[in-house]
Design a protein around this motif. Structure first.
Motif, PDB file in Angstrom:
ATOM      1  N   GLY A 142      92.184 -42.503  76.602  1.00 23.99           N
ATOM      2  CA  GLY A 142      92.194 -41.048  76.608  1.00 23.99           C
ATOM      3  C   GLY A 142      91.048 -40.466  75.818  1.00 23.99           C
ATOM      4  O   GLY A 142      89.953 -41.035  75.745  1.00 23.99           O
ATOM      5  N   SER A 143      91.292 -39.332  75.179  1.00 24.36           N
ATOM      6  CA  SER A 143      90.251 -38.586  74.465  1.00 24.36           C
ATOM      7  C   SER A 143      90.708 -38.287  73.044  1.00 24.36           C
ATOM      8  O   SER A 143      91.903 -38.193  72.758  1.00 24.36           O
ATOM      9  N   ILE A 144      89.726 -38.130  72.130  1.00 30.11           N
ATOM     10  CA  ILE A 144      90.052 -37.787  70.744  1.00 30.11           C
ATOM     11  C   ILE A 144      90.092 -36.281  70.539  1.00 30.11           C
ATOM     12  O   ILE A 144      90.266 -35.803  69.419  1.00 30.11           O
ATOM     13  N   THR A 145      89.945 -35.510  71.602  1.00 30.02           N
ATOM     14  CA  THR A 145      89.963 -34.048  71.476  1.00 30.02           C
ATOM     15  C   THR A 145      91.375 -33.573  71.137  1.00 30.02           C
ATOM     16  O   THR A 145      92.340 -33.875  71.847  1.00 30.02           O
ATOM     17  N   ILE A 146      91.490 -32.817  70.052  1.00 29.37           N
ATOM     18  CA  ILE A 146      92.790 -32.285  69.630  1.00 29.37           C
ATOM     19  C   ILE A 146      92.648 -30.787  69.366  1.00 29.37           C
ATOM     20  O   ILE A 146      92.954 -30.305  68.287  1.00 29.37           O
ATOM     21  N   LYS A 147      92.171 -30.073  70.368  1.00 26.62           N
ATOM     22  CA  LYS A 147      91.881 -28.658  70.187  1.00 26.62           C
ATOM     23  C   LYS A 147      92.789 -27.764  71.007  1.00 26.62           C
ATOM     24  O   LYS A 147      93.267 -26.736  70.545  1.00 26.62           O
ATOM     25  N   GLU A 148      93.054 -28.151  72.246  1.00 27.93           N
ATOM     26  CA  GLU A 148      93.807 -27.288  73.155  1.00 27.93           C
ATOM     27  C   GLU A 148      95.287 -27.247  72.777  1.00 27.93           C
ATOM     28  O   GLU A 148      95.886 -28.282  72.504  1.00 27.93           O
ATOM     29  N   PRO A 149      95.891 -26.038  72.745  1.00 26.27           N
ATOM     30  CA  PRO A 149      97.341 -25.955  72.539  1.00 26.27           C
ATOM     31  C   PRO A 149      98.074 -26.738  73.626  1.00 26.27           C
ATOM     32  O   PRO A 149      97.690 -26.725  74.789  1.00 26.27           O
ATOM     33  N   GLY A 150      99.105 -27.429  73.229  1.00 23.57           N
ATOM     34  CA  GLY A 150      99.859 -28.218  74.194  1.00 23.57           C
ATOM     35  C   GLY A 150      99.339 -29.623  74.367  1.00 23.57           C
ATOM     36  O   GLY A 150      99.934 -30.419  75.090  1.00 23.57           O
ATOM     37  N   SER A 151      98.207 -29.964  73.688  1.00 24.94           N
ATOM     38  CA  SER A 151      97.691 -31.335  73.751  1.00 24.94           C
ATOM     39  C   SER A 151      98.261 -32.157  72.609  1.00 24.94           C
ATOM     40  O   SER A 151      98.596 -31.629  71.550  1.00 24.94           O
ATOM     41  N   LEU A 152      98.346 -33.432  72.827  1.00 22.41           N
ATOM     42  CA  LEU A 152      99.006 -34.315  71.868  1.00 22.41           C
ATOM     43  C   LEU A 152      98.339 -35.682  71.878  1.00 22.41           C
ATOM     44  O   LEU A 152      98.071 -36.240  72.939  1.00 22.41           O
ATOM     45  N   ILE A 153      98.038 -36.189  70.694  1.00 23.86           N
ATOM     46  CA  ILE A 153      97.543 -37.558  70.544  1.00 23.86           C
ATOM     47  C   ILE A 153      98.609 -38.353  69.804  1.00 23.86           C
ATOM     48  O   ILE A 153      99.157 -37.884  68.799  1.00 23.86           O
ATOM     49  N   ILE A 154      98.925 -39.543  70.299  1.00 22.41           N
ATOM     50  CA  ILE A 154      99.981 -40.347  69.696  1.00 22.41           C
ATOM     51  C   ILE A 154      99.454 -41.730  69.340  1.00 22.41           C
ATOM     52  O   ILE A 154      98.413 -42.159  69.830  1.00 22.41           O
ATOM     53  N   SER A 155     100.207 -42.415  68.487  1.00 18.44           N
ATOM     54  CA  SER A 155      99.842 -43.781  68.116  1.00 18.44           C
ATOM     55  C   SER A 155     100.289 -44.746  69.203  1.00 18.44           C
ATOM     56  O   SER A 155     101.135 -44.421  70.057  1.00 18.44           O
ATOM     57  N   ALA A 156      99.735 -45.950  69.178  1.00 21.34           N
ATOM     58  CA  ALA A 156     100.096 -46.960  70.171  1.00 21.34           C
ATOM     59  C   ALA A 156     101.580 -47.299  70.099  1.00 21.34           C
ATOM     60  O   ALA A 156     102.227 -47.515  71.126  1.00 21.34           O
ATOM     61  N   GLU A 157     102.147 -47.341  68.876  1.00 24.33           N
ATOM     62  CA  GLU A 157     103.571 -47.646  68.730  1.00 24.33           C
ATOM     63  C   GLU A 157     104.433 -46.544  69.355  1.00 24.33           C
ATOM     64  O   GLU A 157     105.440 -46.826  70.016  1.00 24.33           O
ATOM     65  N   TYR A 192     104.526 -30.988  75.624  1.00 24.92           N
ATOM     66  CA  TYR A 192     103.152 -31.349  75.271  1.00 24.92           C
ATOM     67  C   TYR A 192     102.653 -32.446  76.201  1.00 24.92           C
ATOM     68  O   TYR A 192     103.425 -33.305  76.646  1.00 24.92           O
ATOM     69  N   LYS A 193     101.348 -32.420  76.442  1.00 27.16           N
ATOM     70  CA  LYS A 193     100.711 -33.411  77.299  1.00 27.16           C
ATOM     71  C   LYS A 193      99.937 -34.407  76.443  1.00 27.16           C
ATOM     72  O   LYS A 193      99.137 -34.013  75.589  1.00 27.16           O
ATOM     73  N   VAL A 194     100.188 -35.698  76.676  1.00 19.85           N
ATOM     74  CA  VAL A 194      99.487 -36.735  75.925  1.00 19.85           C
ATOM     75  C   VAL A 194      98.054 -36.847  76.444  1.00 19.85           C
ATOM     76  O   VAL A 194      97.836 -37.157  77.620  1.00 19.85           O
TER      77      VAL A 194
END
Length: 790
Positions: A133-148, A174-176
């Motif tokens: 995926g992407s490291i962008t964490i700017k847009e509302p509703g976006s989500l970055i999660i850990s591998a676990e 939220y969208k990963v």
């Protein structure tokens, strides 16, 4: 030639089985202890060192009110970040981070996860590798999660583009957009997910924005900076402080400074004002212990090998008689000592691997020996060769230097060996005595912490966050009080045992204009005093009059330290203003420990303001703790159906806070026992050697009528003298270090004579026990046999 040296060495070891065995196992035991402590220290120093930009990463700290009672906090005003980014050229990137808790819901699965809100630059600054995926964490509703986390909710499939419901103040989808690789164990930043910081501030903390001048005095978020190449930290700090001064309230004497992020894990306590400390105190302690244990083991090795070598003057003379050069004799001795060291290292590594799971369980770590590192393997070899060479060097030089026979030289050699042996025994036991004292001191301090009267109740009090119960606290409280065994319920804004809201925004009649005193403020509900069993020295606890509208002012209780800071001789009825809230002092609480015991009790202002509370504290009768839990969970779910019932007992939280000290206590005790065992092993070997050397003397004395008691006293007194000298050296050393260590705690047990007397007696008993077996065996031997010619 090397083969011959090894063959001769092995023959010598077989002839001296007892001493060789003692030497190998003594050194092995010391190496095992050293390796365990070394890898623990290495693991602690490795925290946050994996980031590629390690040298340019800093955390921003604030020193509040330098003109008065300065306080350092690990936060900065959120509203200042965009200004710093714009006005300070030494700042390459900057990111705000704030803790986040959310319930993840996917189909029927719901879990409470812990994450962070972060600016987009966060993942550009820190080396948390992206899996997909992407490291962008700017847009509302976006989500970055850990591998676990990805595996938990999307097992066996890609999480990118998938949706998950998050429940915070409300339920939102939220969208990963990104999945991170497993976060290293050596990271002080751990999180299950990352959400956009700006959206959080816009929707949940809009008052943090730079809408007024007071927002620049609101230290509310962690801020991390990546400096430009070549930036000088002192210059950066000056510019950051200048920016703060230009935008904050006139007359405020606050300052900003940066601290290397890689050092924050070890140096996280700035309460010493300018001398940062923290976990580094434990790391230094264990480092000293590791070096001392290894030193004791090496001394033991040198001592025993030296006395073993002192019997070989005939062998050396014979070698020289048949043409051996001095260099060859030296190499022979060094080969033997290095072989013992290598064998000991091999056994030590084997034992470390076997015991590593127990060690990790004790320390709470996930350490594994790095066999894939060539540097680690070279280090093992180098340590083995160094220790072996060090042990064999003295006898090699001594015995290779004299010529074929002279008996006078032979006696001089023995005298030299004996002198060295005495010095090493004294040094070894001095360190052991110091160890015994310090281990006792650590355990006494742990016991002091566990049994100290904190002035506040901690037993059988359950804590949980309110979440959706906020605004419905009274109804929830009434529900709880109907449960059998519930004594009282209180709500607070923060942890009463670790208040962190320290500020100087308190005013009272007669307050001097230049008064810059800081107060710890905690907002609570009416039952706070009763729930935590805090004693009131003047006035009364809170009442319900505020709720019934019978008081125009909020009720306030201050502790005795606050009354002293305000210089109030009769504080009851005094009107205070706390953050713009006008209140009246209804009571003075006896001083209680509202922070760890390493810190002095400070002024505390307890404001009865139930509307601004976030946590519930439930006092339960001891006999109903287990039976009441299920009923509390049912009551909780009646008022909060989005967040799971996640609770803890504050007594356990308190113990967890001191878990590091407890671990240090156990490590100190274990390795003190190791040091004593190694010293005893060495003394046992020396006494066995001495008895062999004096076997004929023993036989003659017995033939002339000497009794066993007399022989025991005669042969033990030399060792006892050495131990008494060691005690006289070790005890002052232990006293100095123990006093220094205890000074890091504002509250600690009184260091009396008992630990020192106990250590001295223990050392004497250990010494006698180590030599008495060999002495008895020699004293009880038949003189007919000992006087026979060999």
């Amino acid at each position: 030639m090397i083969k011959n040296y090894i063959k001769v060495s092995l023959r010598f070891f077989l002839r001296q089985k007892l001493f060789t065995t003692i030497n190998i196992f003594g050194l092995t035991f010391g190496l095992v202890c050293f390796i365990f402590m070394a890898v623990w220290v290495w693991d602690e120093y490795s925290f946050d060192r994996f980031h590629k930009n390690e040298d340019s990463l800093y955390q921003l700290f604030a020193e509040r009110d330098r003109a008065g009672e300065s306080v350092i906090v690990p936060y900065a005003p959120s509203s200042l970040v965009s200004i710093i980014e714009r006005e300070v050229p030494e700042v390459d990137k900057i990111a705000r981070v704030f803790p986040a808790h959310a319930v993840f819901a996917k189909a029927e699965d719901t879990f409470l996860e812990k994450g962070i809100y972060a600016d987009p630059s966060f993942l550009q600054m820190f080396s948390f590798p992206l899996k997909e995926g992407s490291i962008t964490i700017k847009e509302p509703g976006s989500l970055i999660i850990s591998a676990e986390t990805a595996e938990k909710y999307f097992p066996g499939q890609s999480a990118i583009g998938q949706y998950v419901d998050l429940v915070q103040n409300n339920r939102q989808q939220y969208k990963v957009t990104g999945v991170l690789e497993k976060i290293p164990n050596q990271s002080s930043l751990h999180f299950d997910f990352i959400l956009p910081y700006q959206h959080f501030e816009d929707t949940q903390r809009p008052w943090w924005k730079s809408s007024n001048k007071y927002s620049f005095s609101n230290y509310n978020v962690q801020v991390f900076i990546q400096a430009t190449p070549g930036a000088i930290a002192s210059t950066l700090d000056e510019k950051l402080t200048a920016v703060l001064k230009r935008h904050s309230v006139p007359g405020t004497d606050d300052a900003l400074f940066t601290y290397p992020f890689a050092n924050v894990y070890l140096y996280d306590d700035f309460s010493g004002m300018g001398s940062a400390s923290g976990k580094i105190l434990y790391v230094r302690l264990i480092s000293v212990v590791a070096i001392v244990v290894l030193l004791i083991a090496c001394i033991n090795f040198i001592n025993l090998y030296t006395v073993m070598a002192s019997k070989r003057n005939k062998e050396v003379g014979l070698r020289k008689a048949v043409g051996a050069h001095r260099k060859q004799v030296i190499v022979q001795f060094l080969t033997e000592s290095v072989l013992i060291a290598v064998a000991s290292m091999f056994l030590a590594i084997t034992l470390v691997e076997m015991l590593m799971p127990f060690f990790n369980a004790l320390t709470g770590k996930h350490i594994a020996l790095p066999y894939s590192s060539s540097g680690f393997l070279l280090l093992l070899v180098a340590v083995s060769i160094f220790i072996g060479s060090l042990a064999g060097l003295y006898p090699a030089l001594q015995f290779s230097s004299f010529s074929l026979l002279p008996s006078k030289q032979k006696l001089n050699v023995k005298a030299g060996v004996t002198g060295l042996r005495k010095v090493l025994v004294v040094f070894q036991f001095s360190l052991s005595v110091a160890f015994i004292v310090f281990s006792t001191v650590v355990f006494n301090q742990i016991r002091f912490i566990g049994h100290s009267d904190l002035g506040i109740q901690t037993r059988n009090i359950l804590r949980h966050e309110l979440h959706g119960i906020r605004g419905k606290q009274e109804a929830y409280k009434e529900e709880l009080l109907r449960i059998p065994g519930i004594q009282s319920v209180s709500f607070t804004e923060q942890d009463p045992l670790n208040t962190a809201n320290k500020n100087n925004g308190i005013s009272w009649p007669g307050k001097p204009e230049d008064d810059k005193s800081f107060f710890n403020v905690i907002q609570v509900s009416e039952d706070f005093i009763e729930t935590f069993g805090i004693d009131i020295s003047e006035g009364s606890a809170f009442t319900l009059k505020n709720r019934l509208g019978q008081l125009a002012l909020k009720q306030i209780i201050i502790n005795e330290e606050a009354a002293s800071a305000m210089n109030l001789s009769d504080p009851i009825g005094t009107e205070l203003t706390v953050w713009g809230n006008k209140g009246i002092v209804v009571g003075v609480a006896k001083n209680y420990h509202h922070q760890p015991l390493s810190r002095q009790i400070e002024p505390v202002v307890i404001l009865c303001n139930p509307e601004e509370t976030w946590n519930a504290y439930i006092s339960i009768e001891p006999d109903h703790v287990n039976t009441s839990l299920q009923d509390i969970a049912v009551a909780y779910q009646k008022y909060e159906d989005q967040h799971p019932f996640d609770y803890s007992f504050i007594e356990q939280d308190y113990e967890t806070h001191y878990a590091g000290l407890t671990t240090i206590g156990w490590l100190s005790a274990i390795f003190t026992a190791a040091a004593i065992f190694i010293s005893s092993l060495g003394l046992f070997g020396l006494s066995a050697f001495l008895m062999q050397q004096r076997s004929k003397e023993t036989g003659i004395r017995k033939a002339l009528g000497a009794d066993i008691a007399g022989l025991l006293f005669l042969f033990s007194r030399d060792f006892l003298k050495l131990v008494l000298i060691a005690i006289s050296i070790g005890l002052p050393l232990a006293w100095f270090y123990a006093k220094s260590w205890l000074s890091d705690y504002a509250y600690h047990f009184e260091l009396g004579l008992l630990p020192f007397v106990s250590a001295g007696v223990c050392a004497i008993v250990i010494a006698l026990a180590s030599v008495i077996f060999n002495t008895l065996r020699a004293a009880m031997a038949n003189p007919v046999h000992t006087l026979k010619e060999e």
